[in-house]
Design an enzyme around this catalytic site. Sequence first.
Site, PDB file in Angstrom:
ATOM      1  N   GLY A  46       1.783  -7.146   2.612  1.00 17.60           N
ATOM      2  CA  GLY A  46       1.120  -6.176   1.944  1.00 17.60           C
ATOM      3  C   GLY A  46       2.313  -5.333   1.533  1.00 17.60           C
ATOM      4  O   GLY A  46       3.285  -5.335   2.711  1.00 17.60           O
ATOM      5  N   GLN A  51       7.643   1.571  -0.327  1.00 17.80           N
ATOM      6  CA  GLN A  51       8.630   0.783   0.392  1.00 17.80           C
ATOM      7  C   GLN A  51       9.649  -0.121  -0.128  1.00 17.80           C
ATOM      8  O   GLN A  51      11.020  -0.383  -0.407  1.00 17.80           O
ATOM      9  CB  GLN A  51       7.364  -0.230   1.438  1.00 17.80           C
ATOM     10  CG  GLN A  51       7.424  -0.133   2.259  1.00 17.80           C
ATOM     11  CD  GLN A  51       6.561  -0.346   2.824  1.00 17.80           C
ATOM     12  OE1 GLN A  51       5.520  -1.312   2.546  1.00 17.80           O
ATOM     13  NE2 GLN A  51       6.954  -1.519   4.537  1.00 17.80           N
ATOM     14  N   CYS A  98       5.649  -3.706  10.462  1.00 15.29           N
ATOM     15  CA  CYS A  98       6.189  -2.578   8.774  1.00 15.29           C
ATOM     16  C   CYS A  98       7.259  -3.122   8.603  1.00 15.29           C
ATOM     17  O   CYS A  98       8.287  -3.477   9.297  1.00 15.29           O
ATOM     18  CB  CYS A  98       5.478  -1.383   8.916  1.00 15.29           C
ATOM     19  SG  CYS A  98       6.086  -0.277   7.920  1.00 15.29           S
ATOM     20  N   LEU A  99       7.215  -3.503   7.581  1.00 17.47           N
ATOM     21  CA  LEU A  99       8.931  -4.908   6.521  1.00 17.47           C
ATOM     22  C   LEU A  99       9.562  -3.097   6.682  1.00 17.47           C
ATOM     23  O   LEU A  99      11.131  -3.372   7.029  1.00 17.47           O
ATOM     24  CB  LEU A  99       8.686  -4.605   5.502  1.00 17.47           C
ATOM     25  CG  LEU A  99       7.693  -6.480   5.197  1.00 17.47           C
ATOM     26  CD1 LEU A  99       6.947  -6.565   4.049  1.00 17.47           C
ATOM     27  CD2 LEU A  99       8.865  -7.317   5.604  1.00 17.47           C
ATOM     28  N   HIS A 140      -3.508  -0.363   6.797  1.00 18.54           N
ATOM     29  CA  HIS A 140      -2.095   0.308   6.770  1.00 18.54           C
ATOM     30  C   HIS A 140      -1.307   0.695   5.807  1.00 18.54           C
ATOM     31  O   HIS A 140      -0.184   1.431   5.236  1.00 18.54           O
ATOM     32  CB  HIS A 140      -1.349  -1.161   6.819  1.00 18.54           C
ATOM     33  CG  HIS A 140       0.341  -1.208   8.019  1.00 18.54           C
ATOM     34  ND1 HIS A 140       0.277  -1.104   8.897  1.00 18.54           N
ATOM     35  CD2 HIS A 140       1.794  -1.073   6.332  1.00 18.54           C
ATOM     36  CE1 HIS A 140       1.336  -1.446   8.474  1.00 18.54           C
ATOM     37  NE2 HIS A 140       2.514  -1.196   7.548  1.00 18.54           N
ATOM     38  N   GLU A 141      -1.541   0.326   4.373  1.00 20.58           N
ATOM     39  CA  GLU A 141      -0.942   0.128   2.731  1.00 20.58           C
ATOM     40  C   GLU A 141      -1.349   1.723   2.681  1.00 20.58           C
ATOM     41  O   GLU A 141      -0.621   2.323   1.868  1.00 20.58           O
ATOM     42  CB  GLU A 141      -1.238  -1.090   2.221  1.00 20.58           C
ATOM     43  CG  GLU A 141      -1.043  -2.546   2.298  1.00 20.58           C
ATOM     44  CD  GLU A 141       0.926  -2.638   2.837  1.00 20.58           C
ATOM     45  OE1 GLU A 141       1.837  -1.708   2.484  1.00 20.58           O
ATOM     46  OE2 GLU A 141       0.611  -3.570   3.939  1.00 20.58           O
ATOM     47  N   HIS A 144       0.868   4.533   4.347  1.00 18.69           N
ATOM     48  CA  HIS A 144       2.337   4.515   3.778  1.00 18.69           C
ATOM     49  C   HIS A 144       2.558   5.530   2.087  1.00 18.69           C
ATOM     50  O   HIS A 144       3.149   6.086   1.847  1.00 18.69           O
ATOM     51  CB  HIS A 144       2.637   3.607   2.596  1.00 18.69           C
ATOM     52  CG  HIS A 144       3.153   2.218   4.136  1.00 18.69           C
ATOM     53  ND1 HIS A 144       4.419   2.583   4.304  1.00 18.69           N
ATOM     54  CD2 HIS A 144       3.009   0.636   4.383  1.00 18.69           C
ATOM     55  CE1 HIS A 144       4.608   1.586   5.134  1.00 18.69           C
ATOM     56  NE2 HIS A 144       3.987   0.602   5.409  1.00 18.69           N
TER      57      HIS A 144
HETATM   58  O1  GNR Z   1       3.568  -7.588   6.963  1.00 26.18           O
HETATM   59  C1  GNR Z   1       3.050  -7.130   7.646  1.00 26.18           C
HETATM   60  N1  GNR Z   1       2.408  -7.312   7.862  1.00 26.18           N
HETATM   61  C2  GNR Z   1       1.195  -6.558   8.724  1.00 26.18           C
HETATM   62  C3  GNR Z   1       0.312  -7.001  10.092  1.00 26.18           C
HETATM   63  C4  GNR Z   1      -0.329  -6.777  10.763  1.00 26.18           C
HETATM   64  C5  GNR Z   1      -0.799  -5.277   9.972  1.00 26.18           C
HETATM   65  C6  GNR Z   1       0.118  -5.136   8.835  1.00 26.18           C
HETATM   66  C7  GNR Z   1       0.757  -5.552   8.170  1.00 26.18           C
HETATM   67  S1  GNR Z   1       1.512  -5.029   6.469  1.00 26.18           S
HETATM   68  C8  GNR Z   1       3.432  -5.586   6.929  1.00 26.18           C
HETATM   69  C9  GNR Z   1       3.910  -5.476   5.657  1.00 26.18           C
HETATM   70  C10 GNR Z   1       4.444  -3.854   5.137  1.00 26.18           C
HETATM   71  O2  GNR Z   1       5.261  -3.757   6.324  1.00 26.18           O
HETATM   72  N2  GNR Z   1       3.153  -3.598   4.688  1.00 26.18           N
HETATM   73  O3  GNR Z   1       3.426  -2.016   4.631  1.00 26.18           O
HETATM   74 NI    NI Z   2       4.199  -1.370   6.422  1.00 23.65          NI
END
Ligand code: GNR
Ligand code: NI
Length: 175
Positions: A46, A51, A98-99, A140-141, A144
């Site tokens: 995601g 980001q 998270c990236l 999670h997204e 952000h």
């Molecule tokens: O690549 C991603 N893997 C992930 C694994 C578990 C819960 C959330 C994520 S999102 C993350 C990519 C990211 O940072 N998205 O904002």
């Molecule tokens: Ni993230």
Amino acid sequence: MAIREIIILPDKQLRLVSKPIEKITPEIRKLADDMFETMYDAPGIGLAAIQVAQPLRLITMDLAKKTEDGENNPQPRVFINPQILSSSEETSVYEEGCLSIPEYYEEVERPARVRVRFTDLDGKVHEEDAEGLFATCIQHEIDHLNGILFVDYLSKLKRDRVLKKFAKAAKRAAE
Ligand code: GNR
Ligand code: NI
């Protein structure tokens, strides 16, 4: 399409509250295309527009490689102005990454199911129930978009430790 740079901690832009998208312009489509290319390259499942330093309420996601058949498993897709309409009482725990916080993983507890309303790139409004990894990832997204990072759910000790580590790394890189 182009790969854009993913911003990482301690970049303060990650704390911005992103703005709703009012019109799906060619620039928005280009941004979504670039976010997919950036997300697949990273690789991640995601990505939120902030980001790649764009404070807009736009998310890309592709869980195809991560989820089993039978789990609710959306294809590569875009979420514009997503909203959580309701959340289950029941929670589930996933190890998140998270990236924007590279190579750091911790378990986070969130509602196991959420109902989400969002707009697609054709301007069509959808409502869907998410569960499993889809539910975790969309939460999670959406976090952000509101300037929230998964480390905010950890103990103060763990959060401060990771924030300090990234602040130090940025300082070293600047020298
Ligand atoms: O690549 C991603 N893997 C992930 C694994 C578990 C819960 C959330 C994520 S999102 C993350 C990519 C990211 O940072 N998205 O904002
Ligand atoms: Ni993230």
